[in-house]
Write a protein that holds these residues in place. Structure first.
Motif, PDB file in Angstrom:
ATOM      1  N   VAL A 191       0.841  -1.203   0.000  1.00 14.11           N
ATOM      2  CA  VAL A 191       0.000   0.000   0.000  1.00 14.11           C
ATOM      3  C   VAL A 191       0.871   1.247   0.000  1.00 14.11           C
ATOM      4  CG1 VAL A 191      -1.726   1.300   1.292  1.00 14.11           C
ATOM      5  CG2 VAL A 191      -1.896  -1.191   1.143  1.00 14.11           C
ATOM      6  N   GLU A 192       1.837   1.290   0.908  1.00 10.78           N
ATOM      7  CA  GLU A 192       2.723   2.456   0.992  1.00 10.78           C
ATOM      8  C   GLU A 192       3.600   2.559  -0.251  1.00 10.78           C
ATOM      9  OE1 GLU A 192       6.099   4.315   4.074  1.00 10.78           O
ATOM     10  OE2 GLU A 192       5.238   2.317   4.397  1.00 10.78           O
ATOM     11  N   ILE A 193       4.158   1.415  -0.708  1.00 12.49           N
ATOM     12  CA  ILE A 193       5.023   1.430  -1.896  1.00 12.49           C
ATOM     13  C   ILE A 193       4.225   1.803  -3.139  1.00 12.49           C
ATOM     14  CG2 ILE A 193       6.424  -0.045  -3.401  1.00 12.49           C
ATOM     15  CD1 ILE A 193       7.278  -1.585  -0.891  1.00 12.49           C
ATOM     16  N   GLY A 194       3.006   1.236  -3.281  1.00 11.02           N
ATOM     17  CA  GLY A 194       2.175   1.528  -4.438  1.00 11.02           C
ATOM     18  C   GLY A 194       1.798   2.995  -4.517  1.00 11.02           C
ATOM     19  N   ASN A 195       1.471   3.599  -3.378  1.00 11.96           N
ATOM     20  CA  ASN A 195       1.140   5.033  -3.376  1.00 11.96           C
ATOM     21  C   ASN A 195       2.355   5.874  -3.759  1.00 11.96           C
ATOM     22  OD1 ASN A 195      -1.471   4.480  -2.635  1.00 11.96           O
ATOM     23  ND2 ASN A 195      -1.134   4.801  -0.451  1.00 11.96           N
ATOM     24  N   TRP A 196       3.539   5.442  -3.314  1.00 11.52           N
ATOM     25  CA  TRP A 196       4.762   6.174  -3.689  1.00 11.52           C
ATOM     26  C   TRP A 196       5.001   6.081  -5.195  1.00 11.52           C
ATOM     27  CZ3 TRP A 196       9.291   4.470  -5.973  1.00 11.52           C
ATOM     28  CH2 TRP A 196      10.359   5.373  -5.995  1.00 11.52           C
ATOM     29  N   ILE A 197       4.822   4.892  -5.765  1.00 10.70           N
ATOM     30  CA  ILE A 197       5.003   4.710  -7.212  1.00 10.70           C
ATOM     31  C   ILE A 197       4.045   5.607  -7.977  1.00 10.70           C
ATOM     32  CG2 ILE A 197       4.742   3.067  -9.115  1.00 10.70           C
ATOM     33  CD1 ILE A 197       5.598   0.858  -7.142  1.00 10.70           C
ATOM     34  N   ARG A 246       1.158   8.266 -22.691  1.00  5.72           N
ATOM     35  CA  ARG A 246       0.516   7.990 -21.395  1.00  5.72           C
ATOM     36  C   ARG A 246       1.439   7.116 -20.550  1.00  5.72           C
ATOM     37  NH1 ARG A 246      -1.666   4.356 -24.951  1.00  5.72           N
ATOM     38  NH2 ARG A 246      -1.567   2.156 -24.286  1.00  5.72           N
ATOM     39  N   LEU A 247       1.184   7.114 -19.244  1.00  8.55           N
ATOM     40  CA  LEU A 247       1.912   6.270 -18.301  1.00  8.55           C
ATOM     41  C   LEU A 247       0.942   5.247 -17.706  1.00  8.55           C
ATOM     42  CD1 LEU A 247       4.166   8.788 -16.336  1.00  8.55           C
ATOM     43  CD2 LEU A 247       4.869   7.147 -18.072  1.00  8.55           C
ATOM     44  N   ALA A 248       1.384   4.002 -17.636  1.00  3.73           N
ATOM     45  CA  ALA A 248       0.566   2.927 -17.062  1.00  3.73           C
ATOM     46  C   ALA A 248       1.197   2.484 -15.741  1.00  3.73           C
ATOM     47  CB  ALA A 248       0.464   1.748 -18.022  1.00  3.73           C
ATOM     48  N   VAL A 249       0.394   2.451 -14.677  1.00  8.24           N
ATOM     49  CA  VAL A 249       0.871   2.094 -13.340  1.00  8.24           C
ATOM     50  C   VAL A 249       0.070   0.891 -12.844  1.00  8.24           C
ATOM     51  CG1 VAL A 249       1.175   2.853 -10.952  1.00  8.24           C
ATOM     52  CG2 VAL A 249       1.482   4.480 -12.839  1.00  8.24           C
ATOM     53  N   ASN A 250       0.780  -0.146 -12.376  1.00  8.68           N
ATOM     54  CA  ASN A 250       0.111  -1.315 -11.801  1.00  8.68           C
ATOM     55  C   ASN A 250      -0.403  -0.978 -10.404  1.00  8.68           C
ATOM     56  OD1 ASN A 250       0.667  -3.768 -13.683  1.00  8.68           O
ATOM     57  ND2 ASN A 250       2.617  -2.659 -13.584  1.00  8.68           N
ATOM     58  N   ILE A 251      -1.652  -1.363 -10.126  1.00  8.46           N
ATOM     59  CA  ILE A 251      -2.272  -1.089  -8.833  1.00  8.46           C
ATOM     60  C   ILE A 251      -2.578  -2.416  -8.139  1.00  8.46           C
ATOM     61  CG2 ILE A 251      -4.255  -0.069  -7.656  1.00  8.46           C
ATOM     62  CD1 ILE A 251      -2.347   1.981  -8.810  1.00  8.46           C
ATOM     63  N   SER A 252      -2.118  -2.532  -6.899  1.00 12.69           N
ATOM     64  CA  SER A 252      -2.362  -3.746  -6.106  1.00 12.69           C
ATOM     65  C   SER A 252      -3.805  -3.785  -5.612  1.00 12.69           C
ATOM     66  CB  SER A 252      -1.409  -3.768  -4.908  1.00 12.69           C
ATOM     67  OG  SER A 252      -1.850  -4.679  -3.930  1.00 12.69           O
ATOM     68  N   PRO A 253      -4.395  -4.985  -5.514  1.00 12.83           N
ATOM     69  CA  PRO A 253      -5.742  -5.085  -4.922  1.00 12.83           C
ATOM     70  C   PRO A 253      -5.816  -4.472  -3.538  1.00 12.83           C
ATOM     71  CG  PRO A 253      -5.154  -7.158  -5.981  1.00 12.83           C
ATOM     72  CD  PRO A 253      -3.929  -6.291  -6.035  1.00 12.83           C
ATOM     73  N   ARG A 254      -4.739  -4.560  -2.767  1.00 10.92           N
ATOM     74  CA  ARG A 254      -4.760  -3.980  -1.423  1.00 10.92           C
ATOM     75  C   ARG A 254      -4.878  -2.465  -1.474  1.00 10.92           C
ATOM     76  NH1 ARG A 254      -2.004  -6.404   3.796  1.00 10.92           N
ATOM     77  NH2 ARG A 254      -2.629  -8.572   3.615  1.00 10.92           N
ATOM     78  N   GLN A 255      -4.258  -1.838  -2.491  1.00 13.85           N
ATOM     79  CA  GLN A 255      -4.409  -0.399  -2.639  1.00 13.85           C
ATOM     80  C   GLN A 255      -5.861  -0.030  -2.918  1.00 13.85           C
ATOM     81  OE1 GLN A 255      -0.811  -0.016  -5.472  1.00 13.85           O
ATOM     82  NE2 GLN A 255      -1.190   2.073  -4.791  1.00 13.85           N
ATOM     83  N   LEU A 256      -6.474  -0.764  -3.845  1.00 11.95           N
ATOM     84  CA  LEU A 256      -7.851  -0.455  -4.228  1.00 11.95           C
ATOM     85  C   LEU A 256      -8.809  -0.642  -3.057  1.00 11.95           C
ATOM     86  CD1 LEU A 256      -8.148  -2.001  -7.798  1.00 11.95           C
ATOM     87  CD2 LEU A 256      -8.008   0.399  -7.193  1.00 11.95           C
ATOM     88  N   GLN A 257      -8.490  -1.538  -2.144  1.00 13.52           N
ATOM     89  CA  GLN A 257      -9.389  -1.800  -1.018  1.00 13.52           C
ATOM     90  C   GLN A 257      -9.291  -0.743   0.072  1.00 13.52           C
ATOM     91  OE1 GLN A 257      -8.188  -5.741   0.044  1.00 13.52           O
ATOM     92  NE2 GLN A 257      -9.358  -6.715  -1.602  1.00 13.52           N
ATOM     93  N   GLN A 258      -8.349   0.189  -0.063  1.00  6.84           N
ATOM     94  CA  GLN A 258      -8.269   1.294   0.886  1.00  6.84           C
ATOM     95  C   GLN A 258      -9.420   2.260   0.646  1.00  6.84           C
ATOM     96  OE1 GLN A 258      -5.692   1.365   3.306  1.00  6.84           O
ATOM     97  NE2 GLN A 258      -5.473  -0.680   2.439  1.00  6.84           N
ATOM     98  N   LYS A 259     -10.140   2.611   1.717  1.00  8.50           N
ATOM     99  CA  LYS A 259     -11.315   3.461   1.566  1.00  8.50           C
ATOM    100  C   LYS A 259     -10.959   4.841   1.000  1.00  8.50           C
ATOM    101  CE  LYS A 259     -13.934   1.202   5.257  1.00  8.50           C
ATOM    102  NZ  LYS A 259     -14.598   1.348   6.576  1.00  8.50           N
ATOM    103  N   ILE A 296      -5.127  -3.242 -13.690  1.00  8.52           N
ATOM    104  CA  ILE A 296      -5.762  -4.045 -12.642  1.00  8.52           C
ATOM    105  C   ILE A 296      -5.672  -5.515 -13.035  1.00  8.52           C
ATOM    106  CG2 ILE A 296      -7.839  -4.350 -11.255  1.00  8.52           C
ATOM    107  CD1 ILE A 296      -6.751  -1.510 -11.208  1.00  8.52           C
ATOM    108  N   THR A 297      -5.269  -6.370 -12.083  1.00 13.92           N
ATOM    109  CA  THR A 297      -5.208  -7.815 -12.361  1.00 13.92           C
ATOM    110  C   THR A 297      -6.579  -8.437 -12.161  1.00 13.92           C
ATOM    111  OG1 THR A 297      -4.619  -8.327 -10.086  1.00 13.92           O
ATOM    112  CG2 THR A 297      -2.811  -7.936 -11.616  1.00 13.92           C
ATOM    113  N   GLU A 298      -6.775  -9.597 -12.802  1.00 15.79           N
ATOM    114  CA  GLU A 298      -8.053 -10.287 -12.691  1.00 15.79           C
ATOM    115  C   GLU A 298      -8.304 -10.798 -11.274  1.00 15.79           C
ATOM    116  OE1 GLU A 298      -9.455 -12.810 -16.102  1.00 15.79           O
ATOM    117  OE2 GLU A 298      -7.345 -12.667 -16.614  1.00 15.79           O
ATOM    118  N   GLY A 299      -7.234 -11.035 -10.510  1.00 14.47           N
ATOM    119  CA  GLY A 299      -7.411 -11.567  -9.169  1.00 14.47           C
ATOM    120  C   GLY A 299      -8.271 -10.676  -8.295  1.00 14.47           C
ATOM    121  N   MET A 300      -8.107  -9.359  -8.455  1.00 16.38           N
ATOM    122  CA  MET A 300      -8.890  -8.420  -7.652  1.00 16.38           C
ATOM    123  C   MET A 300     -10.374  -8.514  -7.987  1.00 16.38           C
ATOM    124  SD  MET A 300     -10.377  -5.144  -7.957  1.00 16.38           S
ATOM    125  CE  MET A 300     -10.851  -3.896  -6.761  1.00 16.38           C
ATOM    126  N   LEU A 301     -10.698  -8.760  -9.272  1.00 17.08           N
ATOM    127  CA  LEU A 301     -12.091  -8.860  -9.695  1.00 17.08           C
ATOM    128  C   LEU A 301     -12.726 -10.128  -9.159  1.00 17.08           C
ATOM    129  CD1 LEU A 301     -11.593  -7.769 -13.410  1.00 17.08           C
ATOM    130  CD2 LEU A 301     -11.990  -6.328 -11.416  1.00 17.08           C
TER     131      LEU A 301
END
Length: 880
Positions: free
Chosen positions: A672-678, A698-711, A735-740
């Motif tokens: 979560v902390e690393i993803g927000n920094w990226i 454009r720039l593409a950034v990978n987002i972790s499911p844990r980041q998305l779950q932050q309110k 977004i990876t399919e695992g989060m879906l």
């Protein structure tokens, strides 16, 4: 004249109907109130029964613990009965045990019923040397191992509940009975303060406890001569003659009448720990209606309908107000009962609001070594090890309700393992989170004690033993789909299956929510562990029927063997757990793995990696690389995007690959902390390049499911875009399919909010998950990224070619752009271009580049684009 008569008749009829309607409505309202009161009386009885059952179960566990203590076993051994040392040691321990558990008496009885030692020091009241074999709890404990018995003490002349448990040595030989007497006052506290009469009744109707002291040790109704004789014979009530209160039961109206014809509504609930006993609550019934004893004249109602209607409405309003006040009082009483119930449980309970503790129970005070006054207004994160705070904060923000294990911190700084099960709730309109905390050192102590005994036996008999660490695979889905009650019943069935497959000498211990530990004794070439493990797997895989559902299960097994893999309980348990996790990491769900030394080295390396990663941001060890993404225009590559990748150069470990540290960041919550920094660094850098004139990319950034779950993720994303000035339409989140798969409803909400902010979305690693086609239609994606595994094998596998072709056609049909990952050969590039793929990414075109190198690539691409534009313009001029 006829019209007037008709109108008058209709008016009177309407008034009559209106008046009768109001009367009927009021009558029904009163009946509803009575029905609700009867339901509340029953509910009160059931709540009191639950509180008492919880307390009784806790004291049963306390008694079994006392029976198994080493000092108990020592003093009860026949060869030690005359030892003053063992006697003094046991007496001191019993006294401390009684004080800690709020018991009045703790004593040990010989197999013949003689009291060997008790906790009290006063010789005048001592029970030592007396024989209580006539007490039923003594004989019941010898036969059934344990019992619960309520009685009025002969010597103490006090009411109490006796908890007996048979004492046995290692050879299962009976040494005696351990008895804990708990004063009735401990249980009567839950009855105090309640309106009406709350009673604890024995099977003959004798009141053993009540919130009306004058009723205690009396019978609701007369006892027969035989019943009185039986009471005196077994001395349950010390030979007292039991007087009666003169009640009789009215089966037609479900209430009691006393000799003064006073009526009481009753609610009753049975007790499992005291068969035949029940908790009863008596309440005075209210009058059904003020109109029940009178007849309102029809003529008066017709002429005074307006006034009566107003009075009735006023009455209804007052009734609503009264019910509201009653409801508030019931809420207050329920909070009091909840407080009393939390004090009876052995689990620690902390209630907090956004991390600030607002209430706790006594068990929590004992776990952390802090008083309630010290806990309240304290930051709950201070009670956790620093490494565990990120996990707990994430689970709070995402509303996670399943049990999870972290490390706690006591007052003296001791770090210990604990399990938390938390749930969001409301308290007087204020959002709170209720956390139930279990000190896992108790479970670990049970396993350690059993292992210590097993190791001793194996050493004496020169045998091996094996310990199995078993974790059920994907058990969470049963609780999520069919509820926790179903999950608990399923765990019971699993436990029964395991026990049926084990011998009497083997041990089975439930170690956590869905984890088990099995100790296999006498493992050798004639009785190999592998055969017994495969039998456990086979039995577990057999379908079981619960609620008309055929359930199939699997589990992952980790195995460690004594003495090959460790000579201490701690080493064996730790190595078996390591083997289980290693088996799971290798994709071995439903299988087993034996421990080897390499696993310990890997575990230490991962732990060291995690510790170093926690300081990576502080030490400025992370950096961003950019892998170019190209489109093809007139057979020439054109740089149009870049995927942002993170790299870690540790001062201690050197260059660490993302395949090593990203999974650790995910499991520890650091992602979560690393993803927000990226995300923040990428947007700031993108804004700089846009200001330099590189706007068409454009720039593409990978987002972790844990980041998305932050309110607060959406707010953080908008804030980063605002601070950096990077245009939202130039940012793409992958977004990876695992989060879906994990949370379909939440995914739809969060992705729609991202899309509404103007940011683009791409589905990453397409084809490696499940139900991929439905995701493309359901969620607002702009890009589809074909996984590199399909692109890599296209030239060797025709089926992969067809898969890639189908993905491109399907995506274009849904108006999505396609990005192919892992393009490494010209043949792959040629085939993809033939299928009209939109964008390409891979080592054939460019490896990930550091910031300076990527800037040069941007400049070069911009110059090539300008030359191509000039050439097109010259060709067009020549044509004209």
């Amino acid at each position: 004249m006829q019209i007037r008569t008709i109108l008058l008749t209709l008016t009177l009829f309407c008034c009559l109907v209106a008046g009768l309607s109001v009367l009927f409505s009021y009558h029904q309202s009163q009946m509803t109130v009575l029905a609700r009161e009867e339901n509340n009386i029953n509910t009160t009885a059931k709540l009191l029964a639950v509180e008492l059952e919880t307390a009784l179960n806790n004291y049963r566990k306390v008694t079994s613990t006392m029976a198994a203590m080493s000092a108990t076993l020592s003093v009860m051994a026949p060869e030690n009965r005359t030892s003053q040392h063992h006697y003094a040691q046991a007496k001191a321990l019993l006294n401390k045990f009684c004080i800690n558990n709020m018991a009045s008496l703790c004593y040990l009885m010989s197999p013949l019923g003689e009291v060997i030692v008790e906790n009290r020091a006063s010789p005048e009241q001592s029970l030592e040397g007396k024989n209580y074999a006539f007490r039923p709890y003594f004989s019941h404990s010898l036969k059934a191992e344990e019992t619960v018995y309520a009685a009025f003490g002969i010597t103490t002349r006090q009411r109490g509940i006796y908890f007996g448990h048979r004492i046995t040595d290692q050879n299962n030989q009976t040494l005696g009975v351990a008895v804990v007497k708990v004063p009735m006052e401990n249980f009567e506290r839950s009855l105090a303060g309640l309106s009406g009469a709350s009673l604890l009744l024995d099977p003959e109707g004798v009141i053993f406890a009540a919130n009306r002291s004058e009723w205690v040790l009396s019978s609701l109704w007369p006892l027969s001569a035989q019943e009185q004789a039986e009471k005196k014979t077994n001395l349950q009530y010390a030979g007292l003659h039991i007087a009666d209160l003169g009640f009789r039961f009215n089966p037609d109206r479900h209430y009691l009448l006393n000799n003064k014809e006073q009526a009481y509504y009753i609610g009753a609930a049975p007790l499992q720990n005291l068969p035949g006993w029940q908790v009863m609550h008596l309440q005075d019934p209210h009058q059904a209606s003020p109109f029940s004893g009178s007849i309102i004249a029809v003529v008066s109602l017709l002429f005074l309908v307006a006034c009566i209607t107003s009075l009735l409405l006023f009455r209804v309003g007052m009734g609503d107000l009264k019910r509201r006040v009653t409801a508030e009082e019931e809420l207050k009483n329920s909070e009091i009962r909840l407080r009393q119930l939390t004090e009876l449980t052995s689990e620690g309970i902390l209630i907090h609001h956004q991390g600030t503790i607002i209430d706790s129970n006594h068990a929590a005070e004992q776990i952390f070594g802090l008083s309630r006054e010290e806990l309240i207004d304290t930051d709950i994160w201070q009670l956790m090890a620093p490494e565990s705070v990120a996990t707990a904060v994430h689970n709070m923000q995402s509303g996670y309700e399943r049990p999870y294990d972290i490390e706690g911190r006591r007052r003296d700084g001791e770090i210990f393992p604990m399990q938390i099960c938390a749930r969001d709730s409301l308290l007087r309109g204020k959002g709170i989170r209720v956390c139930c905390i279990r000190d896992l050192t108790q479970s670990q102590k049970q396993v350690t004690d059993r292992l210590s005994q097993a190791i001793h036996i194996a050493r004496e008999d020169h045998h091996q033993l094996s310990i199995l660490y078993i974790d059920l695979d994907n058990f969470k889905r049963f609780n999520d789909s069919w509820g926790h009650d179903f999950g608990d019943r399923l765990l019971t069935v699993i436990t029964q299956k395991f026990r049926a497959a084990l011998s009497d000498k083997d041990s089975l211990i439930r170690f956590g929510g869905d984890e088990f530990v099995v100790i296999l004794q006498h493992v050798d070439q004639h009785n190999p562990a592998l055969t017994r493990i495969e039998q456990l797997i086979r039995i577990l895989n057999e379908d079981c029927l619960i609620d008309d559902r055929n359930i199939s299960l699997s589990a992952t097994f980790g195995i460690a063997t004594y003495p090959e893999h460790g000579s201490t309980p701690k080493a064996l348990l730790q190595n078996a757990e390591l083997a289980m996790y290693r088996c799971r990491e290798m994709g071995g769900q439903g299988f087993y793995a034996f421990y080897n030394n390499e696993m310990s080295a890997q575990a230490k390396y991962r732990l060291n990696l995690e510790q170093q990663l926690r300081h990576a941001l502080e030490e400025d060890e992370l950096s961003l690389h950019y892998q170019p993404v190209y489109s093809y225009l007139h057979q020439q590559p054109r740089l149009c995007a870049a995927e942002v990748l993170v790299r870690w150069h540790s001062k201690e470990l050197g260059m660490v690959g993302p395949d090593q540290f990203i999974p650790i960041a995910e499991s520890s919550g650091l992602i979560v902390e690393i993803g927000n920094w990226i995300l923040r660094e990428a947007c700031h850098q993108g804004a700089i390049w846009a200001a330099q004139g590189h706007t068409d990319f454009r720039l593409a950034v990978n987002i972790s499911p844990r980041q998305l779950q932050q309110k607060q993720f959406i707010d953080a994303l908008k804030q980063i875009l605002k601070e950096s000035g990077f245009p939202p339409n130039r940012l793409c989140l992958e977004i990876t399919e695992g989060m879906l798969i994990e949370d379909d409803l939440f995914a739809g909400q969060i992705l729609s909010q991202i899309k509404a902010s103007g940011v683009h979305l791409a589905i990453d690693d397409f084809g490696t998950g499940y139900s991929s086609l439905s995701y493309l239609k359901r969620y607002p994606f702009d890009y589809l990224k074909i996984d590199r595994s399909f692109v890599m094998d296209m030239e060797q596998d025709d089926s992969h070619q067809q898969l890639v072709k189908a993905c491109i056609l399907m995506a274009h049909g849904l108006s999505l752009k396609v990005i192919a990952e892992g393009v490494e050969t010209s043949g792959q590039l040629h085939y993809l271009s033939q299928q009209r793929c939109d964008f390409y990414q891979g080592y054939l075109l460019s490896k990930p580049l550091a910031r300076a190198c990527f800037e040069a690539e941007l400049e070069n691409s911009q110059a090539q684009t300008a030359l191509m534009a000039e050439a097109e313009h010259a060709d067009l001029s020549a044509a004209l």
